[in-house]
Design a protein around this motif. Sequence first.
Motif, short mmCIF file in Angstrom:
data_model
loop_
_atom_site.label_atom_id
_atom_site.label_comp_id
_atom_site.label_asym_id
_atom_site.label_seq_id
_atom_site.Cartn_x
_atom_site.Cartn_y
_atom_site.Cartn_z
N VAL A 25 45.26 23.07 32.07
CA VAL A 25 45.44 23.88 30.86
C VAL A 25 44.12 24.42 30.31
CG1 VAL A 25 46.16 23.82 28.44
CG2 VAL A 25 47.66 22.89 30.21
N PRO A 26 43.05 23.62 30.17
CA PRO A 26 41.81 24.19 29.63
C PRO A 26 41.27 25.34 30.48
CG PRO A 26 41.75 21.80 29.50
CD PRO A 26 42.94 22.15 30.32
N ARG A 27 41.29 25.18 31.80
CA ARG A 27 40.85 26.29 32.65
C ARG A 27 41.74 27.50 32.46
NH1 ARG A 27 42.48 29.02 36.74
NH2 ARG A 27 41.00 30.02 38.17
N GLY A 28 43.06 27.27 32.34
CA GLY A 28 43.98 28.37 32.14
C GLY A 28 43.71 29.14 30.87
N MET A 29 43.35 28.44 29.80
CA MET A 29 43.03 29.11 28.54
C MET A 29 41.79 29.97 28.68
SD MET A 29 43.94 26.41 25.49
CE MET A 29 42.87 25.12 26.14
N VAL A 30 40.77 29.44 29.35
CA VAL A 30 39.53 30.20 29.53
C VAL A 30 39.78 31.41 30.43
CG1 VAL A 30 37.21 30.13 30.47
CG2 VAL A 30 38.05 28.22 29.10
N ALA A 31 40.52 31.19 31.52
CA ALA A 31 40.82 32.30 32.44
C ALA A 31 41.63 33.39 31.74
CB ALA A 31 41.56 31.78 33.66
N ASP A 32 42.53 32.99 30.84
CA ASP A 32 43.37 33.95 30.12
C ASP A 32 42.54 34.84 29.21
OD1 ASP A 32 45.97 35.00 29.43
OD2 ASP A 32 45.78 33.96 27.51
N VAL A 33 41.46 34.30 28.65
CA VAL A 33 40.57 35.09 27.81
C VAL A 33 40.02 36.28 28.59
CG1 VAL A 33 38.31 35.06 26.67
CG2 VAL A 33 39.95 33.23 26.22
N HIS A 34 39.67 36.03 29.84
CA HIS A 34 39.09 37.11 30.66
C HIS A 34 40.17 38.04 31.22
CE1 HIS A 34 36.14 39.01 33.33
NE2 HIS A 34 37.08 38.97 34.26
N SER A 35 41.21 37.47 31.81
CA SER A 35 42.19 38.29 32.53
C SER A 35 43.03 39.16 31.59
CB SER A 35 43.11 37.40 33.36
OG SER A 35 43.82 36.49 32.54
N SER A 36 43.25 38.72 30.35
CA SER A 36 44.05 39.53 29.43
C SER A 36 43.31 40.80 29.01
CB SER A 36 44.43 38.70 28.20
OG SER A 36 43.27 38.29 27.49
N VAL A 37 41.99 40.72 28.92
CA VAL A 37 41.20 41.89 28.53
C VAL A 37 40.79 42.71 29.75
CG1 VAL A 37 39.11 42.67 27.33
CG2 VAL A 37 40.35 40.67 26.50
N PHE A 38 40.52 42.04 30.85
CA PHE A 38 40.08 42.71 32.07
C PHE A 38 41.04 42.38 33.22
CE2 PHE A 38 36.28 41.47 29.59
CZ PHE A 38 35.80 42.73 29.27
N PRO A 39 42.26 42.92 33.18
CA PRO A 39 43.24 42.56 34.22
C PRO A 39 42.84 43.02 35.61
CG PRO A 39 44.05 44.37 32.86
CD PRO A 39 42.80 43.86 32.20
N ASP A 40 41.98 44.03 35.70
CA ASP A 40 41.60 44.56 37.01
C ASP A 40 40.34 43.91 37.56
OD1 ASP A 40 43.73 46.33 36.83
OD2 ASP A 40 42.52 47.88 35.84
N ARG A 41 39.74 43.02 36.82
CA ARG A 41 38.52 42.36 37.29
C ARG A 41 38.83 40.96 37.80
NH1 ARG A 41 33.86 43.37 32.66
NH2 ARG A 41 34.19 45.62 32.35
N ARG A 42 38.06 40.54 38.77
CA ARG A 42 38.21 39.18 39.26
C ARG A 42 37.65 38.19 38.24
NH1 ARG A 42 36.07 38.39 45.27
NH2 ARG A 42 36.97 36.36 44.77
N LEU A 43 38.24 37.02 38.23
CA LEU A 43 37.74 35.98 37.33
C LEU A 43 36.33 35.58 37.77
CD1 LEU A 43 38.57 34.00 35.01
CD2 LEU A 43 39.17 32.37 36.81
N PRO A 44 35.37 35.54 36.86
CA PRO A 44 34.01 35.12 37.25
C PRO A 44 34.02 33.76 37.94
CG PRO A 44 33.99 36.03 35.03
CD PRO A 44 35.43 35.91 35.43
N ALA A 45 33.27 33.66 39.02
CA ALA A 45 33.25 32.43 39.80
C ALA A 45 32.76 31.24 38.98
CB ALA A 45 32.36 32.61 41.04
N VAL A 46 31.96 31.51 37.95
CA VAL A 46 31.41 30.42 37.16
C VAL A 46 32.51 29.63 36.46
CG1 VAL A 46 31.07 31.80 35.06
CG2 VAL A 46 29.58 29.85 35.51
N VAL A 47 33.66 30.26 36.20
CA VAL A 47 34.77 29.53 35.56
C VAL A 47 35.28 28.44 36.50
CG1 VAL A 47 37.10 29.73 34.63
CG2 VAL A 47 35.42 31.52 34.17
#
Length: 238
Positions: free
Chosen positions: A142-164
């Motif tokens: 769940v914590p990773r999912g929340m962080v990933a959602d912050v990025h993917s909801s705003v940038f749906p066409d970008r890959r999730l940064p590997a640092v996550v």
Amino acid sequence: MSAQQPPITPVNPGPPAPPPAPDGALRPIRGAARCAIAALALATVAWAARAVWHIRLAMAGSPASGPPDQGDGVHRLPTALEDSYHVVSSAGDAATVICAVAFLLWLDRVRDNARALSGTKPRYAYPWLFLGWIVPVMNLWVPRGMVADVHSSVFPDRRLPAVVNWWWGLWLAGLVGGVGLIYADPTDEVIARAYTGVVPLLVADLAIVAAAATAALMTRTLTTAQQQYMDEAPRPAA
């Protein structure tokens, strides 16, 4: 005969007005990000110090009087090194609490902004901002999912940064390595483990140090991307 009216020249409407800014109030995130990064740096130093004390305890070896916890509720007087480890451990616990509060405050802000910028609800409801870290099994994703959602909801066409993914993998390694070693056991029990088998303790320490450092980089990466998006978002004309 009336005078001829001059032809009316159509007024050039100019370029279309830019679309308005996203609905919802956007919250400032730079200050929260700086606080979170500073707190993560503090936690990194605190856990590195704990690792150093684990090595010192292992090198010193168990005293002839045995471990601090003698069993049956009997505890001997701690040595000077053991006493100093109690101080280091307590400081590390305090740094961890500060780090958790600062990180959650940052995450709360970027989640709100992601919702306002994207117009979509977060994947996880607000209570999971806190429950996601402590509910067994759910705290594995769940914590990773929340962080990933912050990025993917705003940038749906970008890959999730590997640092996550690096952050979450190291966090899980430290969590699994620390179960029954640091998080659950009293300090005297950890001291006894350092005397008899310090390697698992050091593995957990190093994983958490690396996770905290990676979390600071992740915080900076996501904050920079979201702030740049907010700065470039068109605003309605005055």
